[in-house]
Design an enzyme around this catalytic site. Structure first.
Site, PDB file in Angstrom:
ATOM      1  N   TYR A 152       0.888  -1.152  -0.004  1.00  0.00           N
ATOM      2  CA  TYR A 152       0.110   0.013   0.040  1.00  0.00           C
ATOM      3  C   TYR A 152       1.008   1.203  -0.151  1.00  0.00           C
ATOM      4  CZ  TYR A 152      -3.425   3.425   1.791  1.00  0.00           C
ATOM      5  OH  TYR A 152      -4.193   4.425   2.250  1.00  0.00           O
ATOM      6  N   ASN A 181      -4.538   8.661   9.279  1.00  0.00           N
ATOM      7  CA  ASN A 181      -5.667   7.775   9.835  1.00  0.00           C
ATOM      8  C   ASN A 181      -6.785   8.766  10.079  1.00  0.00           C
ATOM      9  OD1 ASN A 181      -4.652   5.370  10.698  1.00  0.00           O
ATOM     10  ND2 ASN A 181      -3.394   6.305  12.041  1.00  0.00           N
ATOM     11  N   GLN A 223       1.076   0.895  20.721  1.00  0.00           N
ATOM     12  CA  GLN A 223       1.478   1.673  19.373  1.00  0.00           C
ATOM     13  C   GLN A 223       0.885   2.860  19.625  1.00  0.00           C
ATOM     14  OE1 GLN A 223      -0.355  -1.283  20.187  1.00  0.00           O
ATOM     15  NE2 GLN A 223      -1.074  -1.968  18.186  1.00  0.00           N
TER      16      GLN A 223
HETATM   17  P1  NAD Z   1     -12.724   3.847   1.022  1.00  0.00           P
HETATM   18  O1  NAD Z   1     -12.370   2.428   0.945  1.00  0.00           O
HETATM   19  O2  NAD Z   1     -13.910   3.951   2.168  1.00  0.00           O
HETATM   20  O3  NAD Z   1     -12.889   4.590  -0.063  1.00  0.00           O
HETATM   21  C1  NAD Z   1     -12.141   4.144  -1.219  1.00  0.00           C
HETATM   22  C2  NAD Z   1     -13.463   3.851  -2.398  1.00  0.00           C
HETATM   23  O4  NAD Z   1     -12.515   3.568  -3.733  1.00  0.00           O
HETATM   24  C3  NAD Z   1     -14.140   2.494  -2.067  1.00  0.00           C
HETATM   25  O5  NAD Z   1     -15.342   2.927  -1.963  1.00  0.00           O
HETATM   26  C4  NAD Z   1     -13.841   1.728  -3.131  1.00  0.00           C
HETATM   27  O6  NAD Z   1     -14.709   1.000  -3.678  1.00  0.00           O
HETATM   28  C5  NAD Z   1     -13.261   2.836  -4.390  1.00  0.00           C
HETATM   29  N1  NAD Z   1     -12.473   2.042  -5.606  1.00  0.00           N
HETATM   30  C6  NAD Z   1     -11.673   1.058  -5.298  1.00  0.00           C
HETATM   31  N2  NAD Z   1     -11.197   0.878  -6.224  1.00  0.00           N
HETATM   32  C7  NAD Z   1     -11.868   1.210  -7.288  1.00  0.00           C
HETATM   33  C8  NAD Z   1     -12.022   1.086  -8.756  1.00  0.00           C
HETATM   34  N3  NAD Z   1     -11.051   0.363  -9.428  1.00  0.00           N
HETATM   35  N4  NAD Z   1     -12.659   2.107  -9.352  1.00  0.00           N
HETATM   36  C9  NAD Z   1     -13.393   2.920  -8.543  1.00  0.00           C
HETATM   37  N5  NAD Z   1     -13.372   2.995  -7.446  1.00  0.00           N
HETATM   38  C10 NAD Z   1     -12.617   2.274  -6.727  1.00  0.00           C
HETATM   39  O7  NAD Z   1     -11.258   4.690   1.824  1.00  0.00           O
HETATM   40  P2  NAD Z   1     -11.246   6.179   2.302  1.00  0.00           P
HETATM   41  O8  NAD Z   1     -10.904   5.902   3.765  1.00  0.00           O
HETATM   42  O9  NAD Z   1     -12.503   6.948   1.801  1.00  0.00           O
HETATM   43  O10 NAD Z   1      -9.947   6.669   1.472  1.00  0.00           O
HETATM   44  C11 NAD Z   1      -9.947   7.578   0.602  1.00  0.00           C
HETATM   45  C12 NAD Z   1      -8.674   7.668  -0.072  1.00  0.00           C
HETATM   46  O11 NAD Z   1      -7.974   8.319   1.312  1.00  0.00           O
HETATM   47  C13 NAD Z   1      -7.939   6.384  -0.375  1.00  0.00           C
HETATM   48  O12 NAD Z   1      -7.090   6.830  -1.615  1.00  0.00           O
HETATM   49  C14 NAD Z   1      -6.734   6.017   0.779  1.00  0.00           C
HETATM   50  O13 NAD Z   1      -5.772   5.308   0.374  1.00  0.00           O
HETATM   51  C15 NAD Z   1      -6.597   7.411   1.020  1.00  0.00           C
HETATM   52  N6  NAD Z   1      -6.240   7.434   2.675  1.00  0.00           N
HETATM   53  C16 NAD Z   1      -7.307   7.235   3.561  1.00  0.00           C
HETATM   54  C17 NAD Z   1      -7.000   7.101   4.793  1.00  0.00           C
HETATM   55  C18 NAD Z   1      -7.889   6.766   5.969  1.00  0.00           C
HETATM   56  O14 NAD Z   1      -7.742   6.757   7.205  1.00  0.00           O
HETATM   57  N7  NAD Z   1      -9.302   6.621   5.874  1.00  0.00           N
HETATM   58  C19 NAD Z   1      -5.483   7.213   5.317  1.00  0.00           C
HETATM   59  C20 NAD Z   1      -4.690   7.410   4.382  1.00  0.00           C
HETATM   60  C21 NAD Z   1      -5.046   7.558   2.903  1.00  0.00           C
END
Ligand code: NAD
Length: 462
Positions: A152, A181, A223
């Site tokens: 990731y 987070n 942690q």
């Molecule tokens: P989430 O999993 O709730 O949302 C991500 C969405 O992307 C999901 O609904 C998923 O269905 C969609 N997705 C995945 N593959 C896809 C594809 N091929 N086509 C279309 N949609 C697709 O996660 P989130 O918490 O809303 O995170 C949003 C972004 O923020 C992500 O990029 C994540 O890596 C980043 N992020 C989140 C956190 C956190 O704490 N939530 C921390 C660091 C980074």
């Protein structure tokens, strides 16, 4: 800043942060919004009627082009992600998100998007700098020399670089934030992708409702992490998009806590004290991590500031309601954020039916009775089927279903009149007793006989 009628695309709109961002943009008056997610609509956490919602796979270039067409501003939040348990077990899947960002950048360029935002993560930081429990505050420069979270984190780091080079080489306006987070209402709280705050809320609620008074904690509980409330996240995303910050920047809270302290806070909110069992073999991530906010304060004069206790109270309450709804309604989830009449009618029909199930005298069955389970199961299957129809059709379907399910109950009542009329195991009383809202003399008068949580899970058709 964009004018309110320019087109904004949010990818990952069916997810936690994407859904919250669309909701925030709507509240600010943006009207030309497009949300894209791979999930079918009935699995989006929030979805609004007045947004152009598209369910499609953004791994595919042609779909990215369709999504980007006409968009002035793009927020790319789509990715395969989850808590530590998920990302450690799905490294290849997480790395495949590189396809989404690569194709989205190309599509943004092709269709002349004015601005592009990429959601990176604190998982890009060098693991060697996160070995101690003393919550080292990670500065932006600590991502290099690179030793990111396997899978990731490497994908995020690579995609950050890609944004940088699209900016430098092709003059695409890109902005990148490293989220630390994020938590809050509408986040994932069960199913394996949930993160620590939601998982702990859920476990505390389960312990409280089941009366087991124990909680399992992944790792030693020492942690350290910081947790950013979702409202701060959506505000920060927009501020960074509007800023002159060219390099990836931290977007996180600087209020570090240990996981044990997070459990303390949650127990305090729940008004309960639990026995803690530490699972040292479970995935636990790095030992310590905090967000150094020097840079964001310098550029924006702002940093995420919602106190953890305040955010956790809102999150706990939301998960508590959701878990009660989960139990009361046996798996229904309210996923629709619109306020149109059809949604309202659908939701009134839902609640009327679940209320009648809970409080109808005939619903006061012994758990062994399958009468209500039969009509409930029928209702739930119909409900899932109904969710695939448009909101204008749904109220009519609910109406027909209501009549149908009521008919089933009536038929059961006539056919098996002596079956399950036991007020001493009355369902509402069981639920109040189990949910810790004691009706008077609960212990003396009523012996709650609710199936085990696992049984509920097993019986839940979703
Ligand atoms: P989430 O999993 O709730 O949302 C991500 C969405 O992307 C999901 O609904 C998923 O269905 C969609 N997705 C995945 N593959 C896809 C594809 N091929 N086509 C279309 N949609 C697709 O996660 P989130 O918490 O809303 O995170 C949003 C972004 O923020 C992500 O990029 C994540 O890596 C980043 N992020 C989140 C956190 C956190 O704490 N939530 C921390 C660091 C980074």
């Amino acid at each position: 800043m964009l004018s309110k009628n320019q087109k904004i695309l949010v990818t990952g709109a069916g997810g936690f942060i994407g859904g919250a961002l669309i909701s925030a943009l709507r509240k600010q008056g943006y009207r030309d919004l497009r949300g894209v997610d791979i999930k079918p609509f009935d699995q989006w956490y929030q979805r609004s009627e007045d947004v152009e919602n598209i369910s499609m796979d953004l791994n595919l270039k042609e779909n990215c082009e369709r999504a980007a067409k006409g968009a002035d501003e793009i927020y790319n939040l789509a990715a395969n992600m989850g808590g530590m348990g998920f990302i450690e077990a799905n490294k290849a899947l997480c790395m495949l998100s590189v396809l989404i960002n690569t194709h989205m950048l190309q599509a943004a360029l092709k269709h002349g998007a004015k601005r592009f935002f990429y959601a990176s993560s604190a998982c890009v930081y060098n693991g060697d700098k996160q070995k101690t429990f003393e919550a080292p505050s990670l500065k932006e420069e600590d991502a290099y020399p690179a030793l990111a979270e396997d899978g990731y984190g490497w994908e995020k780091l690579f995609s950050e670089r890609m944004c940088r080079h699209f900016r430098e080489d092709f003059r695409l306006y890109t902005r990148v934030a490293r989220f630390h987070n994020v938590y809050g209402p509408w986040g994932t709280w069960f199913g394996g992708r949930e993160k620590a705050p939601a998982a702990i809320c859920r476990k505390v609620i389960e312990a409280k409702i089941s009366g087991k008074n124990e909680i399992e904690i992944w790792g030693s509980g020492n942690q350290t992490r910081s947790f950013m409330f979702i409202d701060d996240c959506t505000e920060g995303i927009q501020k960074i998009m509007d800023s002159e910050i060219l390099e990836p920047i931290n977007l996180g809270s600087s209020e570090a806590v240990t996981i044990n302290q997070l459990v303390d806070i949650t127990e305090g909110i729940a008004g309960i004290k639990l026995k803690r069992n530490y699972d040292l073999s479970a995935p636990k991530g790095v030992n310590g991590r905090n967000s150094d906010n020097t840079l964001i304060k310098k550029y924006l004069g702002w940093e995420p500031s919602t106190p953890l206790r305040v955010g956790m109270e809102k999150t706990y309450r939301w998960i508590y309601d959701g878990s009660r709804a989960h139990r009361f309604e046996w798996g229904w989830k309210r996923r629709i954020d619109g306020s149109t009449t059809s949604t309202w009618l659908g939701s009134v029909a839902n609640r009327a039916w679940s209320g009648s199930l809970l409080f109808h005298p005939r619903a006061c069955t012994h758990p062994a009775s399958e009468r209500m389970d039969c009509s409930l199961t029928m209702w739930l299957f119909c409900n899932k089927w109904a969710m695939s129809f448009s909101q204008s059709v749904r109220p009519w379907l609910y109406f027909v279903m209501l009549i149908g399910c009521a008919g089933v109950v009536q038929w059961q009542n006539r056919s098996f009149p002596s079956f399950g009329r036991r007020f001493d195991s009355c369902r509402p009383l069981q639920i109040f007793a189990q949910a810790g809202i004691p009706p008077s003399n609960r212990e003396q008068d009523h012996q709650p006989v609710l199936p085990e949580y696992e049984d509920l899970e097993r019986l839940n058709p979703f």
